[in-house]
Motif scaffolding. Structure first.
Motif, PDB file in Angstrom:
ATOM      1  N   ILE A 187      10.949  -3.133   0.268  1.00  0.00           N
ATOM      2  CA  ILE A 187       9.916  -3.383   1.279  1.00  0.00           C
ATOM      3  C   ILE A 187      10.018  -4.811   1.817  1.00  0.00           C
ATOM      4  CG2 ILE A 187       7.416  -3.597   1.633  1.00  0.00           C
ATOM      5  CD1 ILE A 187       7.116  -1.217  -0.323  1.00  0.00           C
ATOM      6  N   ALA A 188      10.316  -5.758   0.949  1.00  0.00           N
ATOM      7  CA  ALA A 188      10.428  -7.158   1.379  1.00  0.00           C
ATOM      8  C   ALA A 188      11.548  -7.343   2.402  1.00  0.00           C
ATOM      9  CB  ALA A 188      10.674  -8.056   0.169  1.00  0.00           C
ATOM     10  N   TYR A 189      12.641  -6.626   2.228  1.00  0.00           N
ATOM     11  CA  TYR A 189      13.786  -6.765   3.136  1.00  0.00           C
ATOM     12  C   TYR A 189      13.691  -5.842   4.350  1.00  0.00           C
ATOM     13  CZ  TYR A 189      16.653  -9.623  -0.043  1.00  0.00           C
ATOM     14  OH  TYR A 189      17.160 -10.643  -0.827  1.00  0.00           O
ATOM     15  N   LEU A 190      13.193  -4.624   4.149  1.00  0.00           N
ATOM     16  CA  LEU A 190      13.292  -3.599   5.188  1.00  0.00           C
ATOM     17  C   LEU A 190      11.962  -3.124   5.751  1.00  0.00           C
ATOM     18  CD1 LEU A 190      16.063  -1.394   3.512  1.00  0.00           C
ATOM     19  CD2 LEU A 190      16.363  -3.227   5.173  1.00  0.00           C
ATOM     20  N   GLY A 191      10.851  -3.459   5.071  1.00  0.00           N
ATOM     21  CA  GLY A 191       9.539  -3.045   5.554  1.00  0.00           C
ATOM     22  C   GLY A 191       9.115  -1.696   4.994  1.00  0.00           C
ATOM     23  N   PRO A 192       7.817  -1.390   5.047  1.00  0.00           N
ATOM     24  CA  PRO A 192       7.288  -0.162   4.452  1.00  0.00           C
ATOM     25  C   PRO A 192       7.774   1.128   5.109  1.00  0.00           C
ATOM     26  CG  PRO A 192       5.572  -1.350   5.653  1.00  0.00           C
ATOM     27  CD  PRO A 192       6.751  -2.257   5.569  1.00  0.00           C
ATOM     28  N   THR A 193       7.970   1.105   6.432  1.00  0.00           N
ATOM     29  CA  THR A 193       8.423   2.325   7.115  1.00  0.00           C
ATOM     30  C   THR A 193       9.826   2.704   6.665  1.00  0.00           C
ATOM     31  OG1 THR A 193       7.066   1.812   9.061  1.00  0.00           O
ATOM     32  CG2 THR A 193       8.847   3.407   9.355  1.00  0.00           C
ATOM     33  N   ASN A 194      10.726   1.725   6.599  1.00  0.00           N
ATOM     34  CA  ASN A 194      12.092   2.007   6.150  1.00  0.00           C
ATOM     35  C   ASN A 194      12.137   2.346   4.662  1.00  0.00           C
ATOM     36  OD1 ASN A 194      13.394   1.711   8.643  1.00  0.00           O
ATOM     37  ND2 ASN A 194      13.460  -0.519   8.417  1.00  0.00           N
ATOM     38  N   PHE A 195      11.216   1.770   3.888  1.00  0.00           N
ATOM     39  CA  PHE A 195      11.109   2.157   2.475  1.00  0.00           C
ATOM     40  C   PHE A 195      10.827   3.660   2.369  1.00  0.00           C
ATOM     41  CE2 PHE A 195       7.904   3.306  -0.723  1.00  0.00           C
ATOM     42  CZ  PHE A 195       8.630   3.120  -1.893  1.00  0.00           C
ATOM     43  N   LEU A 196       9.875   4.129   3.160  1.00  0.00           N
ATOM     44  CA  LEU A 196       9.543   5.568   3.150  1.00  0.00           C
ATOM     45  C   LEU A 196      10.717   6.402   3.633  1.00  0.00           C
ATOM     46  CD1 LEU A 196       5.871   6.123   4.376  1.00  0.00           C
ATOM     47  CD2 LEU A 196       6.872   6.714   2.157  1.00  0.00           C
ATOM     48  N   LEU A 197      11.433   5.912   4.637  1.00  0.00           N
ATOM     49  CA  LEU A 197      12.605   6.619   5.149  1.00  0.00           C
ATOM     50  C   LEU A 197      13.646   6.785   4.039  1.00  0.00           C
ATOM     51  CD1 LEU A 197      14.394   7.724   7.476  1.00  0.00           C
ATOM     52  CD2 LEU A 197      15.124   5.361   7.879  1.00  0.00           C
ATOM     53  N   ILE A 198      13.891   5.715   3.294  1.00  0.00           N
ATOM     54  CA  ILE A 198      14.869   5.772   2.198  1.00  0.00           C
ATOM     55  C   ILE A 198      14.370   6.681   1.082  1.00  0.00           C
ATOM     56  CG2 ILE A 198      16.012   4.413   0.392  1.00  0.00           C
ATOM     57  CD1 ILE A 198      15.984   2.056   2.434  1.00  0.00           C
ATOM     58  N   TYR A 199      13.096   6.558   0.745  1.00  0.00           N
ATOM     59  CA  TYR A 199      12.531   7.364  -0.345  1.00  0.00           C
ATOM     60  C   TYR A 199      12.664   8.855  -0.037  1.00  0.00           C
ATOM     61  CZ  TYR A 199       9.308   8.876  -4.000  1.00  0.00           C
ATOM     62  OH  TYR A 199       8.758   9.477  -5.110  1.00  0.00           O
ATOM     63  N   LEU A 200      12.192   9.256   1.144  1.00  0.00           N
ATOM     64  CA  LEU A 200      12.205  10.679   1.492  1.00  0.00           C
ATOM     65  C   LEU A 200      13.620  11.165   1.800  1.00  0.00           C
ATOM     66  CD1 LEU A 200       8.975  10.832   3.690  1.00  0.00           C
ATOM     67  CD2 LEU A 200       9.265  11.641   1.334  1.00  0.00           C
ATOM     68  N   GLY A 201      14.439  10.315   2.431  1.00  0.00           N
ATOM     69  CA  GLY A 201      15.822  10.695   2.694  1.00  0.00           C
ATOM     70  C   GLY A 201      16.603  10.899   1.409  1.00  0.00           C
TER      71      GLY A 201
ATOM     72  N   LEU B 289       0.821  -1.216   0.000  1.00  0.00           N
ATOM     73  CA  LEU B 289       0.000   0.000   0.000  1.00  0.00           C
ATOM     74  C   LEU B 289       0.856   1.267   0.000  1.00  0.00           C
ATOM     75  CD1 LEU B 289      -2.955  -0.830   2.436  1.00  0.00           C
ATOM     76  CD2 LEU B 289      -3.084  -0.389  -0.029  1.00  0.00           C
ATOM     77  N   VAL B 290       2.023   1.211   0.663  1.00  0.00           N
ATOM     78  CA  VAL B 290       2.865   2.402   0.713  1.00  0.00           C
ATOM     79  C   VAL B 290       3.403   2.740  -0.675  1.00  0.00           C
ATOM     80  CG1 VAL B 290       5.034   1.203   1.275  1.00  0.00           C
ATOM     81  CG2 VAL B 290       4.678   3.558   2.021  1.00  0.00           C
ATOM     82  N   THR B 291       3.733   1.724  -1.473  1.00  0.00           N
ATOM     83  CA  THR B 291       4.195   1.972  -2.846  1.00  0.00           C
ATOM     84  C   THR B 291       3.081   2.581  -3.686  1.00  0.00           C
ATOM     85  OG1 THR B 291       5.615   0.023  -2.642  1.00  0.00           O
ATOM     86  CG2 THR B 291       5.321   0.933  -4.843  1.00  0.00           C
ATOM     87  N   ILE B 292       1.901   2.012  -3.552  1.00  0.00           N
ATOM     88  CA  ILE B 292       0.752   2.557  -4.275  1.00  0.00           C
ATOM     89  C   ILE B 292       0.517   4.003  -3.875  1.00  0.00           C
ATOM     90  CG2 ILE B 292      -1.743   2.357  -4.628  1.00  0.00           C
ATOM     91  CD1 ILE B 292      -1.408  -0.678  -4.150  1.00  0.00           C
ATOM     92  N   GLY B 293       0.633   4.275  -2.565  1.00  0.00           N
ATOM     93  CA  GLY B 293       0.431   5.639  -2.079  1.00  0.00           C
ATOM     94  C   GLY B 293       1.432   6.620  -2.663  1.00  0.00           C
TER      95      GLY B 293
ATOM     96  N   ILE C 227       3.152   6.290  -5.485  1.00  0.00           N
ATOM     97  CA  ILE C 227       2.897   6.437  -6.919  1.00  0.00           C
ATOM     98  C   ILE C 227       1.691   7.338  -7.160  1.00  0.00           C
ATOM     99  CG2 ILE C 227       2.165   5.217  -9.019  1.00  0.00           C
ATOM    100  CD1 ILE C 227       3.916   2.853  -8.113  1.00  0.00           C
ATOM    101  N   VAL C 228       0.612   7.119  -6.405  1.00  0.00           N
ATOM    102  CA  VAL C 228      -0.598   7.942  -6.558  1.00  0.00           C
ATOM    103  C   VAL C 228      -0.288   9.397  -6.242  1.00  0.00           C
ATOM    104  CG1 VAL C 228      -2.880   8.424  -5.590  1.00  0.00           C
ATOM    105  CG2 VAL C 228      -2.250   6.075  -6.166  1.00  0.00           C
ATOM    106  N   ALA C 229       0.495   9.645  -5.187  1.00  0.00           N
ATOM    107  CA  ALA C 229       0.853  11.019  -4.824  1.00  0.00           C
ATOM    108  C   ALA C 229       1.626  11.692  -5.952  1.00  0.00           C
ATOM    109  CB  ALA C 229       1.675  11.026  -3.541  1.00  0.00           C
ATOM    110  N   ASN C 230       2.576  10.971  -6.534  1.00  0.00           N
ATOM    111  CA  ASN C 230       3.351  11.519  -7.650  1.00  0.00           C
ATOM    112  C   ASN C 230       2.465  11.818  -8.854  1.00  0.00           C
ATOM    113  OD1 ASN C 230       6.560  11.580  -7.592  1.00  0.00           O
ATOM    114  ND2 ASN C 230       5.894   9.927  -6.219  1.00  0.00           N
ATOM    115  N   VAL C 231       1.567  10.888  -9.168  1.00  0.00           N
ATOM    116  CA  VAL C 231       0.693  11.062 -10.333  1.00  0.00           C
ATOM    117  C   VAL C 231      -0.239  12.256 -10.131  1.00  0.00           C
ATOM    118  CG1 VAL C 231      -1.200  10.042 -11.641  1.00  0.00           C
ATOM    119  CG2 VAL C 231       0.814   8.653 -11.079  1.00  0.00           C
ATOM    120  N   LEU C 232      -0.880  12.346  -8.970  1.00  0.00           N
ATOM    121  CA  LEU C 232      -1.847  13.416  -8.729  1.00  0.00           C
ATOM    122  C   LEU C 232      -1.182  14.791  -8.714  1.00  0.00           C
ATOM    123  CD1 LEU C 232      -4.166  11.848  -5.976  1.00  0.00           C
ATOM    124  CD2 LEU C 232      -4.620  12.103  -8.439  1.00  0.00           C
ATOM    125  N   VAL C 233      -0.051  14.902  -8.016  1.00  0.00           N
ATOM    126  CA  VAL C 233       0.643  16.193  -7.948  1.00  0.00           C
ATOM    127  C   VAL C 233       1.193  16.577  -9.317  1.00  0.00           C
ATOM    128  CG1 VAL C 233       2.588  17.444  -6.921  1.00  0.00           C
ATOM    129  CG2 VAL C 233       1.195  15.922  -5.502  1.00  0.00           C
TER     130      VAL C 233
END
Length: 210
Positions: free
Chosen positions: A74-88, A5-9, A11-17
């Motif tokens: 996400i499979a290795y690190l989980g959705p929270t760390n995925f977001l941390l890496i993405y935004l960082g 769901l975090v990946t979908i979120g 992608i959707v945020a990027n598309v809408l903005v």
């Protein structure tokens, strides 16, 4: 491929903005990365610019890349760390871009490439022997990617934010190693090889070569 769901979120945020920015130039101008505006204190642009894109091709390329590599992270690190890496990665990409262009008050940039580069590099560190485009081992692609980014920064080639790409990739590299320290011992020579272009860039900066 099952998307979290975090990946979908993301992608959707990027598309809408991005779609809003395509049709509303004032909106895009307000949130795009711009050196002059950041000097005036509009620091939020370092993040918001990462959700805007120049056109559909630019948007599609970044989101397709994210689609393929986000599930590995996400499979290795989980959705929270995925977001941390993405935004960082997005933030460090913007900071490096600001560093290289801080005197160019009219310089502007946009796109999720820095953030996506961070996710790409994280995925490669987690699976260094994955094949990119079916022919190139991931770690070799990563080294070539960084070396090409250095060349692009030095030569100012094309209308591409090489500095943001490099900064994002470095953030993905560092954060992933911080989260999974065992990679340093399991794939030491690959980590060292991927770090060489990073060291080269900092040496070039120190010597005033870039």
């Amino acid at each position: 491929m099952n998307l979290d769901l975090v990946t979908i979120g993301v992608i959707v945020a990027n598309v809408l903005v991005s779609l809003k920015g395509f049709e509303d130039y004032a909106f895009r101008s307000k949130y795009i990365f711009n050196i002059g505006a950041i000097h005036r204190g509009e620091h939020l642009r370092m993040i918001t610019s990462g959700f805007l894109h120049a056109d559909m091709q630019h948007l599609a390329f970044n989101m397709i890349t994210l689609f393929f590599f986000a599930p590995i992270v996400i499979a290795y690190l989980g959705p929270t760390n995925f977001l941390l890496i993405y935004l960082g990665s997005l933030l460090l990409g913007s900071l490096l871009s600001f560093f290289f262009h801080k005197e160019e008050y009219h310089y502007s940039a946009l796109g999720a490439s820095g953030a996506v580069s961070g996710i790409l590099f994280s995925a490669i560190l987690l699976q260094p022997n994955m094949m990119i485009n079916f022919i190139i081992p991931g770690y070799l692609f990563a080294i070539g990617y960084l070396l090409f980014s250095i060349y692009g920064m030095k030569k100012r080639t094309g209308n591409i934010g090489h500095d943001a790409h490099f900064g994002g990739a470095v953030a993905g590299f560092i954060i992933t190693l911080a989260l999974r320290k065992e990679i340093l011992f399991q794939d030491t020579w690959i980590v060292v090889a991927m770090a060489v272009p990073i060291i080269i860039l900092f040496v070039m900066i120190k010597m005033g070569k870039i």
